[in-house]
Design a protein around this motif. Structure first.
Motif, PDB file in Angstrom:
ATOM      1  N   HIS A   1      26.597  73.814  42.769  1.00 13.83           N
ATOM      2  CA  HIS A   1      26.756  72.407  43.162  1.00 13.83           C
ATOM      3  C   HIS A   1      26.481  72.210  44.643  1.00 13.83           C
ATOM      4  CE1 HIS A   1      29.528  70.498  39.835  1.00 13.83           C
ATOM      5  NE2 HIS A   1      28.376  70.943  39.360  1.00 13.83           N
TER       6      HIS A   1
ATOM      7  N   ARG B   1      26.182  68.692  46.546  1.00 13.81           N
ATOM      8  CA  ARG B   1      26.012  67.714  45.460  1.00 13.81           C
ATOM      9  C   ARG B   1      26.337  66.295  45.909  1.00 13.81           C
ATOM     10  NH1 ARG B   1      26.938  68.059  39.048  1.00 13.81           N
ATOM     11  NH2 ARG B   1      25.230  69.481  39.433  1.00 13.81           N
TER      12      ARG B   1
ATOM     13  N   SER C   1      23.707  63.467  46.609  1.00 10.21           N
ATOM     14  CA  SER C   1      22.959  62.768  45.562  1.00 10.21           C
ATOM     15  C   SER C   1      23.930  62.248  44.502  1.00 10.21           C
ATOM     16  CB  SER C   1      21.927  63.710  44.923  1.00 10.21           C
ATOM     17  OG  SER C   1      21.174  63.033  43.938  1.00 10.21           O
ATOM     18  N   PRO C   2      24.656  61.174  44.816  1.00 12.43           N
ATOM     19  CA  PRO C   2      25.666  60.678  43.871  1.00 12.43           C
ATOM     20  C   PRO C   2      25.059  60.071  42.614  1.00 12.43           C
ATOM     21  CG  PRO C   2      25.454  59.196  45.744  1.00 12.43           C
ATOM     22  CD  PRO C   2      24.624  60.399  46.058  1.00 12.43           C
ATOM     23  N   ARG C   3      25.821  60.128  41.548  1.00 10.02           N
ATOM     24  CA  ARG C   3      25.389  59.560  40.266  1.00 10.02           C
ATOM     25  C   ARG C   3      25.073  58.077  40.413  1.00 10.02           C
ATOM     26  NH1 ARG C   3      23.388  57.476  36.704  1.00 10.02           N
ATOM     27  NH2 ARG C   3      23.918  57.410  34.478  1.00 10.02           N
ATOM     28  N   SER C   4      25.776  57.393  41.307  1.00  5.65           N
ATOM     29  CA  SER C   4      25.589  55.950  41.471  1.00  5.65           C
ATOM     30  C   SER C   4      24.209  55.576  42.009  1.00  5.65           C
ATOM     31  CB  SER C   4      26.667  55.381  42.400  1.00  5.65           C
ATOM     32  OG  SER C   4      26.635  56.042  43.662  1.00  5.65           O
TER      33      SER C   4
ATOM     34  N   TYR D   1      21.524  56.435  40.654  1.00  7.31           N
ATOM     35  CA  TYR D   1      20.619  56.428  39.501  1.00  7.31           C
ATOM     36  C   TYR D   1      21.045  55.355  38.511  1.00  7.31           C
ATOM     37  CZ  TYR D   1      18.809  60.841  41.268  1.00  7.31           C
ATOM     38  OH  TYR D   1      18.226  61.811  42.063  1.00  7.31           O
TER      39      TYR D   1
ATOM     40  N   GLN E   1      22.304  53.333  35.236  1.00  7.56           N
ATOM     41  CA  GLN E   1      23.333  53.612  34.248  1.00  7.56           C
ATOM     42  C   GLN E   1      22.682  54.053  32.936  1.00  7.56           C
ATOM     43  OE1 GLN E   1      26.770  53.535  34.732  1.00  7.56           O
ATOM     44  NE2 GLN E   1      26.080  53.409  36.860  1.00  7.56           N
TER      45      GLN E   1
ATOM     46  N   TYR F   1      21.304  59.268  33.669  1.00  9.95           N
ATOM     47  CA  TYR F   1      22.109  60.486  33.795  1.00  9.95           C
ATOM     48  C   TYR F   1      21.227  61.731  33.726  1.00  9.95           C
ATOM     49  CZ  TYR F   1      25.476  64.148  32.663  1.00  9.95           C
ATOM     50  OH  TYR F   1      26.204  65.309  32.666  1.00  9.95           O
TER      51      TYR F   1
ATOM     52  N   TRP G   1      19.244  62.145  36.918  1.00  7.61           N
ATOM     53  CA  TRP G   1      20.127  62.635  37.986  1.00  7.61           C
ATOM     54  C   TRP G   1      20.362  64.129  37.841  1.00  7.61           C
ATOM     55  CZ3 TRP G   1      25.728  63.600  37.228  1.00  7.61           C
ATOM     56  CH2 TRP G   1      26.385  63.910  38.417  1.00  7.61           C
ATOM     57  N   ARG G   2      20.693  64.579  36.643  1.00  3.44           N
ATOM     58  CA  ARG G   2      20.979  65.983  36.424  1.00  3.44           C
ATOM     59  C   ARG G   2      19.753  66.865  36.667  1.00  3.44           C
ATOM     60  NH1 ARG G   2      25.631  67.600  33.774  1.00  3.44           N
ATOM     61  NH2 ARG G   2      24.843  69.626  34.398  1.00  3.44           N
TER      62      ARG G   2
ATOM     63  N   SER H   1      37.651  58.930  33.376  1.00  3.21           N
ATOM     64  CA  SER H   1      36.515  58.362  32.648  1.00  3.21           C
ATOM     65  C   SER H   1      36.904  57.135  31.829  1.00  3.21           C
ATOM     66  CB  SER H   1      35.895  59.411  31.725  1.00  3.21           C
ATOM     67  OG  SER H   1      36.796  59.724  30.666  1.00  3.21           O
TER      68      SER H   1
END
Length: 198
Positions: free
Chosen positions: A65, A68, A71-74, A76, A78, A83, A86-87, A153
């Protein structure tokens, strides 16, 4: 060729990078950079699961990681497509940063390429070290992050069961056996039990 001294230089550089994480997590009375703590958990879990792990596998686990938070998930879209993008981009980023830091430490191209190969989780069905890394990633998630993930979640139990089942199929039989021996929160253990019973 990787030596113990070179390995330790690589780990030190990985840890220095992850120590810059602005996000912190409380663990055993200390506030630690989130990705530094994750890296330490990966190394500890790998040592317990595969004590004879190669230097390359140990470095891949430590850098899994790396940085990590940059590069936040936000960043990219929804949904599943965002996802997956992003991964996949994270895997390339982590591999590149690990390679850069290993080169700075003095590692040769062959050692760097092997660590990058593992970080990108290539040939999981054919490469025992790639599968071992995936097992450890899953074990760390289940032991240290699943309970918090379940709360944050907001997913219902059906969705959590689906996630656990998808995690389970990524693991080897040996990894699955190790997961069942983890010291888990009773609620997490119950959900896992229901996921495996379906």
């Amino acid at each position: 060729m990787m030596t113990q001294e070179l390995f330790e230089r690589c780990v030190a550089l990985f840890d220095a990078a992850n120590a810059q994480d602005p996000n912190h997590e409380q663990w055993e009375g200390k506030s630690l950079a989130k990705e530094l703590l994750y890296a330490q958990r990966m190394s500890q879990s790998l040592a317990a699961f595969e004590p004879a792990a190669s230097f390359a596998l140990q470095l891949a686990a430590r850098a899994q990681h790396i940085e990590r938070w940059t590069s936040p998930r936000s960043n990219y879209p929804q949904g599943r497509t965002g996802y997956k993008q992003w991964r996949s981009e994270l895997l390339l980023y982590h591999a590149r940063r690990a390679g850069e830091l290993m080169a700075e430490a003095g590692a040769d191209a062959e050692d760097i390429a092997r660590v990058q190969y593992l970080i990108q989780k290539r040939s999981m069905a054919r490469d025992p070290e790639t599968q071992c890394l995936e097992d450890v990633i899953c074990l760390v998630f289940i032991e240290f992050y699943l309970a918090e993930f379940a709360v944050k979640s907001g997913y219902d139990e059906a969705k959590l069961i689906d996630i656990i089942q998808k995690t389970w199929v990524k693991m080897s039989p040996r990894g699955q056996a190790a997961a069942l021996k983890l010291p888990l929160d009773s609620g997490v253990a119950a959900v896992i039990g229901r996921a495996l019973a379906d």
